[in-house]
Design a protein around this motif. Sequence first.
Motif, PDB file in Angstrom:
ATOM      1  N   GLY A 338       0.905  -1.222   0.000  1.00  0.00           N
ATOM      2  CA  GLY A 338      -0.043   0.151   0.151  1.00  0.00           C
ATOM      3  C   GLY A 338       0.655   1.379   0.037  1.00  0.00           C
ATOM      4  O   GLY A 338       0.614   2.209  -0.411  1.00  0.00           O
ATOM      5  N   LEU A 339       1.835   1.341   0.754  1.00  0.00           N
ATOM      6  CA  LEU A 339       2.741   2.471   0.641  1.00  0.00           C
ATOM      7  C   LEU A 339       3.505   2.550  -0.564  1.00  0.00           C
ATOM      8  O   LEU A 339       4.063   3.552  -0.920  1.00  0.00           O
ATOM      9  CB  LEU A 339       3.875   2.373   2.034  1.00  0.00           C
ATOM     10  N   LEU A 340       4.167   1.254  -1.121  1.00  0.00           N
ATOM     11  CA  LEU A 340       5.019   1.380  -2.203  1.00  0.00           C
ATOM     12  C   LEU A 340       4.237   1.688  -3.512  1.00  0.00           C
ATOM     13  O   LEU A 340       4.905   1.972  -4.561  1.00  0.00           O
ATOM     14  CB  LEU A 340       5.708   0.152  -2.442  1.00  0.00           C
ATOM     15  N   ALA A 341       3.175   1.429  -3.541  1.00  0.00           N
ATOM     16  CA  ALA A 341       2.182   1.504  -4.687  1.00  0.00           C
ATOM     17  C   ALA A 341       2.262   2.791  -5.459  1.00  0.00           C
ATOM     18  O   ALA A 341       2.037   2.978  -6.694  1.00  0.00           O
ATOM     19  CB  ALA A 341       0.577   1.112  -4.553  1.00  0.00           C
ATOM     20  N   ARG A 342       2.504   3.861  -4.995  1.00  0.00           N
ATOM     21  CA  ARG A 342       2.538   5.179  -5.375  1.00  0.00           C
ATOM     22  C   ARG A 342       3.993   5.488  -6.129  1.00  0.00           C
ATOM     23  O   ARG A 342       4.079   6.334  -6.731  1.00  0.00           O
ATOM     24  CB  ARG A 342       2.297   6.414  -4.595  1.00  0.00           C
ATOM     25  N   VAL A 392      -4.106  -5.921  -5.947  1.00  0.00           N
ATOM     26  CA  VAL A 392      -5.015  -6.395  -6.699  1.00  0.00           C
ATOM     27  C   VAL A 392      -6.057  -5.069  -6.796  1.00  0.00           C
ATOM     28  O   VAL A 392      -6.466  -4.676  -7.910  1.00  0.00           O
ATOM     29  CB  VAL A 392      -6.045  -7.492  -6.282  1.00  0.00           C
ATOM     30  N   PRO A 393      -6.643  -4.477  -5.670  1.00  0.00           N
ATOM     31  CA  PRO A 393      -7.781  -3.421  -5.938  1.00  0.00           C
ATOM     32  C   PRO A 393      -6.913  -2.052  -6.491  1.00  0.00           C
ATOM     33  O   PRO A 393      -7.542  -1.179  -7.196  1.00  0.00           O
ATOM     34  CB  PRO A 393      -8.042  -3.161  -4.504  1.00  0.00           C
ATOM     35  N   ILE A 394      -5.464  -2.005  -6.293  1.00  0.00           N
ATOM     36  CA  ILE A 394      -4.753  -0.783  -6.389  1.00  0.00           C
ATOM     37  C   ILE A 394      -4.755  -0.716  -7.847  1.00  0.00           C
ATOM     38  O   ILE A 394      -4.917   0.102  -8.841  1.00  0.00           O
ATOM     39  CB  ILE A 394      -3.519  -0.842  -5.800  1.00  0.00           C
ATOM     40  N   MET A 395      -4.464  -2.297  -8.788  1.00  0.00           N
ATOM     41  CA  MET A 395      -4.111  -2.082  -9.798  1.00  0.00           C
ATOM     42  C   MET A 395      -5.527  -1.739 -10.523  1.00  0.00           C
ATOM     43  O   MET A 395      -5.652  -1.265 -11.985  1.00  0.00           O
ATOM     44  CB  MET A 395      -3.783  -3.472 -10.427  1.00  0.00           C
ATOM     45  N   ILE A 396      -6.865  -2.246  -9.990  1.00  0.00           N
ATOM     46  CA  ILE A 396      -7.912  -1.857 -10.666  1.00  0.00           C
ATOM     47  C   ILE A 396      -8.331  -0.324 -10.552  1.00  0.00           C
ATOM     48  O   ILE A 396      -8.785   0.347 -11.613  1.00  0.00           O
ATOM     49  CB  ILE A 396      -9.053  -2.555 -10.128  1.00  0.00           C
ATOM     50  N   LYS A 474      -1.535   4.372 -15.659  1.00  0.00           N
ATOM     51  CA  LYS A 474      -1.441   5.173 -14.607  1.00  0.00           C
ATOM     52  C   LYS A 474      -0.921   4.753 -13.364  1.00  0.00           C
ATOM     53  O   LYS A 474      -1.434   3.667 -13.142  1.00  0.00           O
ATOM     54  CB  LYS A 474      -2.527   6.198 -14.563  1.00  0.00           C
ATOM     55  N   ARG A 475       0.049   5.449 -12.612  1.00  0.00           N
ATOM     56  CA  ARG A 475       0.268   5.151 -11.424  1.00  0.00           C
ATOM     57  C   ARG A 475      -0.832   5.462 -10.383  1.00  0.00           C
ATOM     58  O   ARG A 475      -1.773   6.415 -10.716  1.00  0.00           O
ATOM     59  CB  ARG A 475       1.419   5.745 -10.909  1.00  0.00           C
ATOM     60  N   LEU A 476      -0.776   5.004  -9.105  1.00  0.00           N
ATOM     61  CA  LEU A 476      -1.921   5.228  -8.460  1.00  0.00           C
ATOM     62  C   LEU A 476      -2.095   6.806  -7.963  1.00  0.00           C
ATOM     63  O   LEU A 476      -3.100   7.200  -7.915  1.00  0.00           O
ATOM     64  CB  LEU A 476      -1.635   4.470  -7.019  1.00  0.00           C
TER      65      LEU A 476
END
Length: 485
Positions: A338-342, A392-396, A474-476
């Motif tokens: 969750g922290l790395l996703a950005r 998974v939810p972040i990619m969506i 796109k990135r988060l």
Amino acid sequence: MSQTQTSPPSADERPTSTARNVLIVVALVWTVQLVSLVAALSGIAQADIAIHFRTTEIAWFTLMTLLTGTFFLPFVVKAAAIFGKKRVLLVATGLGFAGDLLAAVATDYRTLLIGRGIAGIYAATAPLAYAITRDVFPRRWVGLASGVLAGGVGLVAFGGPFLSGWLLDDYGFRGVLWFMAISTAVSFLLVAVFVPESPIRAAAGRMDWIGGLLLGGGVTAIVYAVGQGSHWGWGSGRFVAWVVGAAVALVVFVLVERRVAEPLFPLSMTRRRPVWTVLLATSIAAGSLSAVGVVLQLLILMPNIPTISEGLGWSGTHNALVTSPISAMIIVGAVGTGLLARRVDARILLATGSALTAIGYGIGTHLHHNAPQIIEMGVIAGLGTGIVVAVVPIMIIEVVSPEEQALANGVQTLGQGVAQIVVSQLAFVVMAQHGAVLKGTQFYLDKGFTNGLWLVVGCVTAGALLVALIPRSKRLDEAEVGQAA
């Protein structure tokens, strides 16, 4: 289906304070992770239930909830777009409580399965909770909240075995079933009190009943056929007829959706390469990981009976103690994601998580006979599992608009559920090739557990390889979110 944002909430209605945001996260975490908790409780209780009811059909104790959840999911997601996500969330939770209550008081296995089937409607709440997260939080909260919601599976994995071990050891499987009912009631109250209604709503809408019946019926028919394949025979006319019927229903569904004014799942969305590749890779990777519990829980909790059963025969409490480091790694992987996703490409995170789980369970195919070996296998796989469930939810979010979020979550949950059901049932079939039936209960030998783990490794590896199909998106921190939009 066109969607719009209803009139913006006033400043005092928006959950801008940290305290209010935290309360919303807590309520949604409970909602999302109750699905995982019930799955964990079911897995740990299934050995006792199989022995108590003397059934060789224990696979359906878990699969029945997945079956009904899969069937009703399209209707739940569509209804949420029309009537509001929170409102539909409460209806699904109420029905889940009714099913849990029926299962808790059941005196025969058939009634127990009916109760679990009704409770399965609750499984459709997870995609709504993730969609609400995007709709009601400010941009800076979306990634963290999504990671926390997904990372809650680590808390479930950490505390669930201790809880279920205590319930099972002190109160038997009835205690487990009653706890499920109480937990669903708590979920209803938390959502009702703390979660605001999403401002994203369909501008106008009607339920696509024909499309829903075709999609739900087709997918359910495939799942049922796979579940019965070992009894009917994989080449039998009955099995072929169900599979062909399911295929026809799904083809007709596609044709209907191309013509209907307000389709259940807009094909224009699922035809986009970033969307369908993400849905495919995440469904197979996450669905396969969800199915591994079938193998591990039976391996750990089934008794050791010479020439009949080669389970480890641990108590629920001993299982909790040994698997607690694994659960801790799931939390680390999920929150870290969750922290790395950005800052890190989500494709890299999904591939890394899938690879770690494949390596961990690959080691476990040979080393799963004592506590140190279970921990060694699980720590590696646990870290990978945390990464996968969180990304998974972040990619969506990265590949769809806010208006498409609930629909995309629904499609992903549907695909993941189908993958989980198919892999779970195949695991039962694979394990049963090396086992025996004693007093009406199916037991498994070590070779069966080994082959079951190999099946999971192969399926997770397939999910990792499919990441190569996903284009850059796109990135988060670049994606459009509900309130920020």
